[in-house]
Scaffold this motif. Structure first.
Motif, PDB file in Angstrom:
ATOM      1  N   TYR A  59       0.894  -1.277  -0.142  1.00 12.00           N
ATOM      2  CA  TYR A  59       0.036  -0.188  -0.039  1.00 12.00           C
ATOM      3  C   TYR A  59       1.058   1.247   0.089  1.00 12.00           C
ATOM      4  N   HIS A  60       1.859   1.367  -0.872  1.00 12.13           N
ATOM      5  CA  HIS A  60       2.760   2.256  -0.551  1.00 12.13           C
ATOM      6  C   HIS A  60       2.317   3.476  -1.552  1.00 12.13           C
ATOM      7  N   PRO A  61       2.492   4.926  -1.152  1.00 12.03           N
ATOM      8  CA  PRO A  61       2.417   5.796  -1.923  1.00 12.03           C
ATOM      9  C   PRO A  61       3.725   5.853  -2.381  1.00 12.03           C
ATOM     10  N   ARG A  67       6.537   8.575  -5.298  1.00 17.72           N
ATOM     11  CA  ARG A  67       6.670   9.960  -5.890  1.00 17.72           C
ATOM     12  C   ARG A  67       7.465   9.762  -7.277  1.00 17.72           C
ATOM     13  N   THR A  68       6.564  10.353  -8.346  1.00 17.15           N
ATOM     14  CA  THR A  68       6.952  10.417  -9.616  1.00 17.15           C
ATOM     15  C   THR A  68       7.942  11.492  -9.883  1.00 17.15           C
ATOM     16  N   SER A  69       8.643  11.418 -11.278  1.00 14.94           N
ATOM     17  CA  SER A  69       9.529  12.383 -11.578  1.00 14.94           C
ATOM     18  C   SER A  69       9.034  13.682 -11.706  1.00 14.94           C
ATOM     19  N   ASP A  70       8.058  14.167 -11.883  1.00 18.27           N
ATOM     20  CA  ASP A  70       7.249  15.401 -11.895  1.00 18.27           C
ATOM     21  C   ASP A  70       6.532  15.771 -10.618  1.00 18.27           C
ATOM     22  N   GLY A  71       7.063  15.098  -9.568  1.00 11.25           N
ATOM     23  CA  GLY A  71       6.628  15.534  -8.322  1.00 11.25           C
ATOM     24  C   GLY A  71       5.212  15.052  -7.807  1.00 11.25           C
ATOM     25  N   ARG A  72       4.596  14.398  -8.501  1.00  9.91           N
ATOM     26  CA  ARG A  72       3.060  14.015  -8.125  1.00  9.91           C
ATOM     27  C   ARG A  72       3.347  12.465  -7.356  1.00  9.91           C
ATOM     28  N   TRP A  73       2.242  12.219  -6.834  1.00 11.47           N
ATOM     29  CA  TRP A  73       2.311  11.081  -6.012  1.00 11.47           C
ATOM     30  C   TRP A  73       1.229   9.823  -6.672  1.00 11.47           C
ATOM     31  N   ILE A  74       1.616   8.777  -6.441  1.00  8.38           N
ATOM     32  CA  ILE A  74       0.504   7.705  -6.950  1.00  8.38           C
ATOM     33  C   ILE A  74       0.467   6.823  -5.726  1.00  8.38           C
ATOM     34  N   GLN A  75      -0.598   6.268  -5.161  1.00  7.21           N
ATOM     35  CA  GLN A  75      -1.047   5.478  -4.231  1.00  7.21           C
ATOM     36  C   GLN A  75      -1.381   4.157  -4.786  1.00  7.21           C
ATOM     37  N   CYS A  76      -0.414   3.038  -4.413  1.00  6.16           N
ATOM     38  CA  CYS A  76      -0.656   1.651  -4.812  1.00  6.16           C
ATOM     39  C   CYS A  76      -1.630   1.028  -3.950  1.00  6.16           C
ATOM     40  N   GLY A  77      -2.212  -0.023  -4.449  1.00  4.33           N
ATOM     41  CA  GLY A  77      -3.085  -0.636  -3.404  1.00  4.33           C
ATOM     42  C   GLY A  77      -2.995  -2.302  -3.721  1.00  4.33           C
ATOM     43  N   ASN A  78      -1.833  -2.829  -3.716  1.00  4.90           N
ATOM     44  CA  ASN A  78      -1.645  -3.933  -4.042  1.00  4.90           C
ATOM     45  C   ASN A  78      -1.679  -5.225  -2.768  1.00  4.90           C
ATOM     46  N   LEU A  79      -2.846  -5.290  -2.421  1.00  5.85           N
ATOM     47  CA  LEU A  79      -2.939  -5.944  -1.214  1.00  5.85           C
ATOM     48  C   LEU A  79      -2.523  -7.245  -0.835  1.00  5.85           C
ATOM     49  N   SER A 126     -16.172   1.721 -17.560  1.00  7.25           N
ATOM     50  CA  SER A 126     -14.888   2.486 -17.621  1.00  7.25           C
ATOM     51  C   SER A 126     -13.638   1.595 -18.365  1.00  7.25           C
ATOM     52  N   PRO A 127     -12.601   2.308 -18.781  1.00  9.68           N
ATOM     53  CA  PRO A 127     -11.516   1.797 -19.397  1.00  9.68           C
ATOM     54  C   PRO A 127     -10.885   0.781 -18.425  1.00  9.68           C
ATOM     55  N   SER A 128     -11.017   1.002 -17.065  1.00  2.00           N
ATOM     56  CA  SER A 128     -10.294   0.334 -15.905  1.00  2.00           C
ATOM     57  C   SER A 128     -11.162  -1.077 -15.502  1.00  2.00           C
ATOM     58  N   THR A 129     -12.418  -1.176 -15.988  1.00  2.00           N
ATOM     59  CA  THR A 129     -13.104  -2.036 -15.399  1.00  2.00           C
ATOM     60  C   THR A 129     -12.643  -3.321 -15.281  1.00  2.00           C
ATOM     61  N   ASN A 130     -11.439  -3.526 -15.743  1.00  2.00           N
ATOM     62  CA  ASN A 130     -11.096  -5.061 -15.204  1.00  2.00           C
ATOM     63  C   ASN A 130      -9.723  -5.029 -14.393  1.00  2.00           C
ATOM     64  N   ARG A 131      -9.488  -3.891 -14.151  1.00  2.00           N
ATOM     65  CA  ARG A 131      -8.318  -3.651 -13.251  1.00  2.00           C
ATOM     66  C   ARG A 131      -8.723  -3.982 -11.655  1.00  2.00           C
ATOM     67  N   PRO A 132      -7.879  -4.332 -10.803  1.00  2.00           N
ATOM     68  CA  PRO A 132      -7.917  -4.449  -9.325  1.00  2.00           C
ATOM     69  C   PRO A 132      -8.064  -3.172  -8.771  1.00  2.00           C
ATOM     70  N   ALA A 133      -8.775  -3.136  -7.689  1.00  2.00           N
ATOM     71  CA  ALA A 133      -8.721  -1.557  -6.937  1.00  2.00           C
ATOM     72  C   ALA A 133      -9.075  -2.365  -5.391  1.00  2.00           C
ATOM     73  N   THR A 134      -8.321  -1.411  -4.451  1.00  2.00           N
ATOM     74  CA  THR A 134      -8.606  -1.575  -3.052  1.00  2.00           C
ATOM     75  C   THR A 134      -8.746   0.172  -2.772  1.00  2.00           C
ATOM     76  N   HIS A 135      -9.083  -0.006  -1.202  1.00  2.00           N
ATOM     77  CA  HIS A 135      -9.483   1.218  -0.797  1.00  2.00           C
ATOM     78  C   HIS A 135      -8.528   2.447  -0.705  1.00  2.00           C
ATOM     79  N   PRO A 136      -7.256   2.393  -0.763  1.00  2.00           N
ATOM     80  CA  PRO A 136      -6.224   3.551  -0.825  1.00  2.00           C
ATOM     81  C   PRO A 136      -6.504   3.997  -2.134  1.00  2.00           C
ATOM     82  N   CYS A 137      -6.546   3.221  -3.243  1.00  2.00           N
ATOM     83  CA  CYS A 137      -6.514   3.978  -4.545  1.00  2.00           C
ATOM     84  C   CYS A 137      -7.815   4.854  -4.867  1.00  2.00           C
ATOM     85  N   ALA A 138      -8.875   4.371  -4.259  1.00  2.00           N
ATOM     86  CA  ALA A 138     -10.368   5.116  -4.206  1.00  2.00           C
ATOM     87  C   ALA A 138     -10.033   6.512  -3.710  1.00  2.00           C
ATOM     88  N   GLY A 139      -9.302   6.199  -2.341  1.00  2.00           N
ATOM     89  CA  GLY A 139      -9.331   7.611  -1.409  1.00  2.00           C
ATOM     90  C   GLY A 139      -8.108   8.388  -2.180  1.00  2.00           C
TER      91      GLY A 139
END
Length: 806
Positions: free
Chosen positions: A232-234, A236-248, A519-532
């Motif tokens: 569940y790690h956030p 940081r990318t090269s442009d200073g933005r953050w991505i939240q992982c949710g790979n439980l 949605s285009p991501s309909t087949n992708r997994p998702a967990t709560h921190p991603c939606a948060g």
């Protein structure tokens, strides 16, 4: 096909967005909602979000300080199917619209009351702002480790208001369902306080168990270490933005490592040869640094393109809620609607809370002007309504006789059916033979005591032909099927909607997923921190952290720590309450219109609802207010303060409340100070005011301030008395309202459990406990007609199973 609530009239006597969202949902699905306002309108119309929660309604103006206005209100109520009131317990009685009085006006009405604290108890009449209730119930203290300053942290996302709104929807729909079967007056009650219970996932049970055993309960804030798990790690990318992982789950973590081109590199090193769950602390920290370094090599957009193409990586960028309105999956799924408002122009806003395929929402009417419909509404009421003597109080189990079969794991979908079990539905839970993975996240299986409460469980191996046939039998015996499979899985198991509906057209079939089906991501997994992260809640809770400069790897590690503490589990319960509301809408559509249907709920939309204060956009809309850098609150009059002993939370939002506060603290000079006379004045001099109020609170303890100021009607409470578990176990406000009933679990024995978020007709005396995996396996099989020897054979061949109780 008519809408679910066509032909039903709702009188809305609430003020502000909590009741406003509840009645908005009813209007979206066809009810005629009449909002009753004073001559100046609902005082919360000034909120930027009001075009959202006022949409689809009609407005009438009544002076409820005078008897002619109250008489007109009574005429209006006598024509209604539903009445919704909010505020302190005595307000409805003053207007003659408490449940007892209303029964003489409309004997079969659904009467819904939304309070802050419940109708009884020592805090019942304390002004119930979201922050005040959250602070006193320990929610702000639960965020303590987000920062390193110590003490409670302002809880930014208005989750109590979200749950209370959906709790009201659930109670109203359940009441209408019971009324449709011949019940009379239905009394629905919910509150902000009980609406915070879904966000305590295990602490109440741990408190109960520890006190019974004499062993100190674990400190939940300290569990799991200080840093995020790798799953569940956030990052940081090269442009200073953050991505939240949710790979439980482990396979999702491997997919993530593969997508960032680290999997092969890591697995040639000896320290990573064991599965990730067995890595020692040095290996975990080495892996963390490798991940953070690798992700810093590409931009957020580049990584999201890679993750979406992979299809098995749960990850989403941190966005604001305003930005989330343009999220590609939200847009593609049709979850944003545009309504032309005569005052502010085109308003883009979150649409229906769920997709009902046969009886969908229709959202095309803007917020009404103040009193716009007063004349026409009362012309329609020109004929007096006959009084009817009702049949008396209905059942506290309005869904009695409804059977739900659940094929779902972890939190979001399972917790939604707990809410329906609390309203009387029979919920049969189908688990794999080893049990829901959620049971194994903590030794002893304590988390599942919450997500299985009031249910029955059968464990089936769905990989076998016999198991699939058994699951299908259960599905066809039900009124409702709920699942959270990814697209296509239900069909492969023989549980797809088209297949089952061909045999049972009345079935309500519900999918609770991370992404919408269009949605285009309909087949992708998702967990709560991603939606948060994606829907703005996590970034809002993090304050300025998500925008902080990170010049070193240590900076990145520290901000990732803050972000995961901000991105707590609330997106799951936020989704649960929306799913429960959607299921009840479909059940009522079946009862009123004779149709079954497929229902689709997704976590993104549900969490836009939880952030409804910013889930809309129009020209001139003000920005969402944000907390200060230390996360004390939103301004001098709505924030946390240190006292001489402990912390308080203060909420003073009107000039009258400010005057009362100044009298209560003995500082009439502040009341007379021209810098602070009005709300606008106080806003202009916020920093200076905060320093002065801080000095005032430093003179006495938090407990003393709470006692004296609440007695004067000032919303000031202690904010660090306890975390939520002890509060729900022991506080007199909780106990006075019966919010944590006692039950008996097969493994944990007698304990207080989290109660219902809404009650109908007082609820029930026997809220069920959580269950062990497969605890009712044999019972279920016998009900389906299996003989003992057949059950023995199913167990021998491991088609079915049960978890031991010890």
């Amino acid at each position: 096909m008519p809408q679910v609530l066509d032909g039903l009239r709702v009188v809305d006597l609430t003020s502000g967005p909590t009741g406003g969202i509840a009645t908005m949902v009813l209007a979206d699905f066809g009810a005629e909602v009449i909002k009753v306002e004073p001559s100046g309108g609902d005082r919360f119309r000034s909120m930027a979000s009001s075009p959202l929660w006022l949409r689809g309604k009609r407005s009438v103006v009544l002076d409820l300080h005078e008897s002619p206005g109250i008489s007109r209100l009574h005429r209006l109520v006598s024509s209604a199917d539903v009445l919704v009131v909010s505020g302190p317990p005595g307000r409805a009685a003053r207007w003659g619209v408490d449940a007892n009085t209303v029964e003489t006006l409309a004997a079969d009405i659904v009467h819904c009351s939304i309070t802050g604290w419940g109708t009884n108890g020592p805090l019942a009449h304390v002004p119930a702002y979201e922050g005040v209730v959250a602070a006193r119930a320990g929610r702000m203290l639960a965020f303590e480790r987000q920062l390193r300053r110590g003490g409670p942290v302002f809880s930014a996302v208005p989750v109590a208001s979200h749950v209370a709104a959906q709790g009201a929807v659930q109670g109203i729909l359940a009441g209408l369902y019971a009324r449709g079967r011949g019940g009379g007056l239905q009394r629905v009650e919910t509150s902000l306080l009980q609406s915070l219970m879904p966000f305590d996932l295990v602490e109440l049970l741990l408190v109960e168990m520890s006190e019974r055993s004499g062993v100190t309960a674990p400190n939940l804030a300290a569990m799991g270490g200080d840093m995020p798990t790798l799953n569940y790690h956030p990052v940081r990318t090269s442009d200073g933005r953050w991505i939240q992982c949710g790979n439980l789950l482990e396979h999702l973590l491997f997919a993530f490592l593969d997508a960032i081109d680290l999997l092969g590199e890591m697995f040639i090193e000896e320290r990573f040869t064991e599965p990730p769950g067995l890595w020692d602390s040095d290996a975990v920290e080495a892996a963390r640094d490798m991940i953070l370094t690798r992700v810093s090599e590409k931009s957020a957009d580049e990584w999201m393109e890679i993750f979406r193409a992979n299809g098995n990586v749960a990850a989403e960028p941190f966005l604001t809620t305003a930005e989330a309105l343009n999220h590609p999956d939200v847009l593609a799924n049709g979850d944003i609607v545009t309504v032309s408002d005569p005052n502010v122009g085109a308003v883009e806003m979150v649409g229906a809370l769920a997709e009902l395929t046969v009886t969908p929402a229709v959202i095309d009417t803007p917020a009404p002007g103040i009193g716009e419909h007063t004349s026409v509404v009362f012309e329609e009421l020109s004929q007096p309504q006959p009084s009817v003597v009702g049949p008396g109080l209905g059942s506290g189990r309005p869904l009695d006789g409804v059977t739900i079969v659940e094929f779902a794991t972890i939190i979001a979908a399972p917790l939604s059916t707990v809410m329906l079990a609390d309203l009387g539905a029979r919920v049969i839970r189908v688990e794999v033979t080893s049990g829901d993975p959620y049971r194994h996240l903590v030794p002893g299986g304590t988390p599942a005591a919450k997500t299985t409460a009031g249910k029955e469980s059968i464990c089936i191996d769905l990989k076998t032909a016999a198991g699939k046939a058994l699951a299908r039998e259960l599905a066809l015996s039900a009124d409702v099927l709920v699942h959270n499979y990814r697209p296509g899985v239900a069909d492969r198991l023989g549980l797809g909607y088209d297949d089952l509906a061909a045999l049972k057209p009345s079935l309500v079939w519900v999918s609770v997923a991370g992404y919408g089906r269009h949605s285009p991501s309909t087949n992708r997994p998702a967990t709560h921190p991603c939606a948060g992260a994606a829907m703005g809640g996590a970034g809002y809770q993090s304050g300025s952290a998500v925008f902080a400069e990170c010049n070193t790897l240590d900076d990145v590690r520290e901000i990732s720590r803050q972000l995961i503490r901000a991105n707590e589990s609330n997106p799951d319960p936020n989704t649960s309450v929306v799913a429960a509301s959607a299921i009840l809408l479909a059940l009522l559509a079946r009862q009123r219109h004779g149709v079954g249907q497929a229902v689709y709920v997704n976590m993104l939309t549900a969490n836009l609802y939880a952030n409804a204060d910013d889930a809309l956009s129009y020209d001139g809309k003000s920005h969402r207010p944000t907390a200060d850098a230390e996360l004390f609150g939103l301004g001098a009059c709505y924030r946390l303060y240190r006292s001489s002993v402990g912390w308080v939370f203060l909420a003073v939002t009107t000039d009258r409340e400010w005057q009362q506060f100044c009298r209560g603290v003995g500082r009439l000079d502040l009341a007379a100070d021209p810098r602070f006379v009005t709300v606008a004045d106080r806003g202009l001099h916020d920093t200076a005011l905060a320093r002065l109020v801080e000095a005032v609170f430093g003179a006495r303890s938090a407990d003393e301030w709470e006692v004296d100021l609440t007695a004067m009607g000032v919303a000031c409470v202690r904010a660090d008395g306890s975390t939520p578990g002890p509060f729900f176990a022991h506080h007199g406000q909780v106990l006075a309202n019966g919010f944590t009933p006692i039950t008996r679990h097969a493994r944990f024995g007698e304990h207080r459990r989290w109660g219902a978020i809404v009650t109908v007709n007082g609820g029930t005396d026997n809220y069920g406990p959580g269950v062990l995996a497969g605890e009712q396996t044999d019972q279920m099989l016998a009900e389906l007609g299996y003989k003992p020897e057949q059950i023995f054979e199913l167990r021998r061949t491991n088609v079915v199973a049960s978890e031991p109780s010890v």
